[in-house]
Design a protein around this motif. Structure first.
Motif, mmCIF file in Angstrom:
data_model
loop_
_atom_site.group_PDB
_atom_site.id
_atom_site.type_symbol
_atom_site.label_atom_id
_atom_site.label_comp_id
_atom_site.label_asym_id
_atom_site.label_seq_id
_atom_site.Cartn_x
_atom_site.Cartn_y
_atom_site.Cartn_z
ATOM 1 N N UNK A 59 0.865 -1.327 -0.011
ATOM 2 C CA UNK A 59 0.005 -0.006 0.041
ATOM 3 C C UNK A 59 1.090 1.226 0.076
ATOM 4 N N UNK A 60 0.547 2.127 -1.097
ATOM 5 C CA UNK A 60 1.609 3.386 -1.249
ATOM 6 C C UNK A 60 0.833 4.771 -1.051
ATOM 7 N N UNK A 71 9.175 2.196 -7.411
ATOM 8 C CA UNK A 71 8.276 1.372 -6.306
ATOM 9 C C UNK A 71 7.221 0.357 -6.967
ATOM 10 N N UNK A 72 6.483 1.024 -7.940
ATOM 11 C CA UNK A 72 5.364 0.276 -8.618
ATOM 12 C C UNK A 72 6.263 -0.858 -9.212
ATOM 13 N N UNK A 83 -0.807 -1.209 -4.659
ATOM 14 C CA UNK A 83 -2.184 -0.629 -4.063
ATOM 15 C C UNK A 83 -1.747 1.039 -4.014
ATOM 16 N N UNK A 84 -1.723 1.674 -5.045
ATOM 17 C CA UNK A 84 -1.765 3.156 -4.854
ATOM 18 C C UNK A 84 -2.780 3.663 -4.178
ATOM 19 N N UNK A 203 -0.124 9.583 -10.065
ATOM 20 C CA UNK A 203 0.246 7.986 -10.398
ATOM 21 C C UNK A 203 -0.349 7.290 -9.450
ATOM 22 N N UNK A 204 -1.406 7.592 -8.768
ATOM 23 C CA UNK A 204 -2.158 6.734 -7.841
ATOM 24 C C UNK A 204 -3.580 6.362 -8.514
#
Length: 498
Positions: A59-60, A71-72, A83-84, A203-204
């Motif tokens: 989860x980010x 990270x993705x 999980x953004x 980018x979420x």
């Protein structure tokens, strides 16, 4: 060596051309494809060292940065599920997502570490700042993990829906959901390694991460990587760019800038808009100012992209084009599929359609048919030429006095009135009619009056469609992707007629 379905495909260009520039960043060094993927494998090693196992969620909630993209990619490489989370979510909202998704790793901004730490339970907590610093950066070594084996059907990401009704639901997206859709769009929109994409999206969200980023990686395109949308930065980048992926707000803000000219846009080949409806007026003004027709497309969290106006061919304002290659689309009524020209609920089927909602089998069964058709909840219509238009959300349908009213029809009429910037039409509880039609209007200037709007709607609309109340507001409530939040309007004016 075992295959990691999504990661291997995203890394294919980098493996062949590692020295090509991937990202150009204002006031920072450029970064190559090779460096980006090497860093991603280092992140994968750090995640594995923190206890991540295949299928675990990461989860980010961090600000946009190139390190967040790594990270993705590193999560996918390690076999995890990315999980953004929207950076605007409050601690209370974050608590729901973390309890629902049960991640084994959580990454947050250092400034929020104190409030996030009590929510993570047994998960490993890393921090990552917008400048790339934080405990995640400190955990990186020169050890780069080999990508973990993952199949096309394995989960790559969970994206929570924006929650316009009830609790947000976690849409489960597989490696093939993401890979197939990005490859289709790369081909349909003709992206190659000659392209330079202006990347100013968050980018979420599907648009910024799984469309803009994945396409650039697959195609070998360079990106002007901006932390957020800035008209100045976009205008600075345009002479050396070939494409812009945006939301309607990008285009309306740029239209307000006198520097937007055909000469500025002469190197550009493609302007794409999505995530919210583009006004016909914006479409027309953009073409007048730049000589380019914006390409509008339609997608959603559960499906990535479903339709697109053509790259070659007529891009019709007010429509979202045709179903993408490999994607089926139909318009359904109560008794089955509807003929051309009739409004109904859009359903889609294809390799882009998600695997279901995380831990919600009943909700999945309600919206995802056993034969693969997903009930989008969007109301749409297909014209005689095959162009799809979105009329609104099913929940936005107004039933007044037993008659169905589609807000989009009234909004289009009001938006065409001189002096109107935009409008939103909602249904509000009414003692006589069940629901009353309410028009919320944003004027362009002080010259517009209520009578102007009343006169046009009275002349052009059947009595039952005419707004029973017209309200002027300085702006409409929107989410971070520019979508008008009709739920907020319905709540604000719930007692208007009672």
């Amino acid at each position: 060596m075992s295959e990691n379905y999504l990661f291997d495909r995203l890394a294919a260009f980098a493996d062949v051309s590692p020295h090509k520039t991937f990202a150009l960043r204002p006031d920072m060094d450029a970064q190559s494809f090779g460096q980006t993927f090497h860093n991603a494998r280092r992140v994968a090693a750090a995640l594995l060292a923190a206890g991540l196992q295949a299928g675990d969620r990461v989860a980010v909630q961090v600000d946009k940065s190139l390190e967040a993209v790594e990270l993705y990619l590193g999560t996918v490489a390690a076999g995890g599920v990315f999980l953004p989370l929207n950076t605007a979510y409050t601690t209370a909202e974050l608590e729901y997502f973390l309890s629902d998704a049960s991640p084994s790793v959580v990454v947050c901004d250092p400034s929020r570490e104190g409030e996030v730490a009590p929510l993570v339970g047994a998960a490993h907590l890393f921090t990552l700042a917008a400048d790339g610093t934080g405990t995640l950066a400190n955990a990186l070594t020169e050890v780069a993990a080999e990508p973990a084996p993952r199949t096309a059907d394995d989960l790559a990401a969970i994206l929570y829906t924006s929650g316009t009704t009830g609790r947000s639901k976690g849409a489960m997206l597989s490696h093939d959901n993401l890979c197939s859709n990005s490859a289709t769009l790369q081909d349909y929109w003709q992206f190659t390694e000659q392209d330079v994409v202006i990347h100013a999206l968050p980018i979420f969200h599907t648009h910024g991460l799984f469309v803009a980023t994945n396409i650039a990686l697959l195609a070998g395109a360079t990106v002007h990587f901006h932390a957020k949308f800035s008209p100045d930065l976009v205008i600075d980048a345009m002479p050396t760019a070939t494409s812009l992926m945006g939301v309607p707000t990008f285009y309306t803000r740029l239209l307000d800038d006198a520097r937007l000219t055909p000469d500025l846009a002469k190197n550009m080949r493609l302007f794409i808009s999505g995530s919210a409806p583009l006004l016909v007026d914006t479409h027309e003004k953009w073409e007048q100012r730049t000589g380019h027709r914006i390409l509008e497309r339609y997608g959603m969290t559960e499906t990535n992209m479903n339709t697109s106006n053509p790259y070659d061919g007529e891009r019709r304002a007010g429509t979202v084009g045709f179903p993408l290659p490999g994607v089926e689309l139909r318009v359904m009524g109560a008794d089955g599929e509807l003929p051309l020209g009739e409004i109904g609920v859009l359903e889609v089927r294809g390799p882009n359609v998600f695997k279901g909602y995380w831990q919600l089998p009943e909700k999945t069964a309600e919206e995802l048919r056993l034969d693969g058709w997903f009930i989008t909840g969007d109301l749409g219509i297909i014209d005689e030429r095959g162009y799809v238009s979105i009329v609104g959300r099913g929940k936005d349908l107004i039933i007044t006095g037993g008659f169905n009213v589609y807000p989009k029809e009234i909004e289009a009429l009001i938006d065409d009135i001189e002096g109107v910037l935009e409008s939103a039409v909602i249904g509000v509880a009414h003692p006589d009619f069940g629901e009353g039609v309410v028009a919320v209007v944003v004027p362009e200037n002080d010259s517009l009056t209520l009578e102007d709007v009343k006169r046009v709607t009275a002349e052009k609309l059947a009595k039952f469609k005419q707004p029973k109340q017209i309200l002027f507001l300085p702006e409409l409530p929107r989410n971070t992707m520019g979508k008008v939040q009709k739920k907020a309007l319905r709540e604000a004016y719930a007692n208007l007629f009672t």
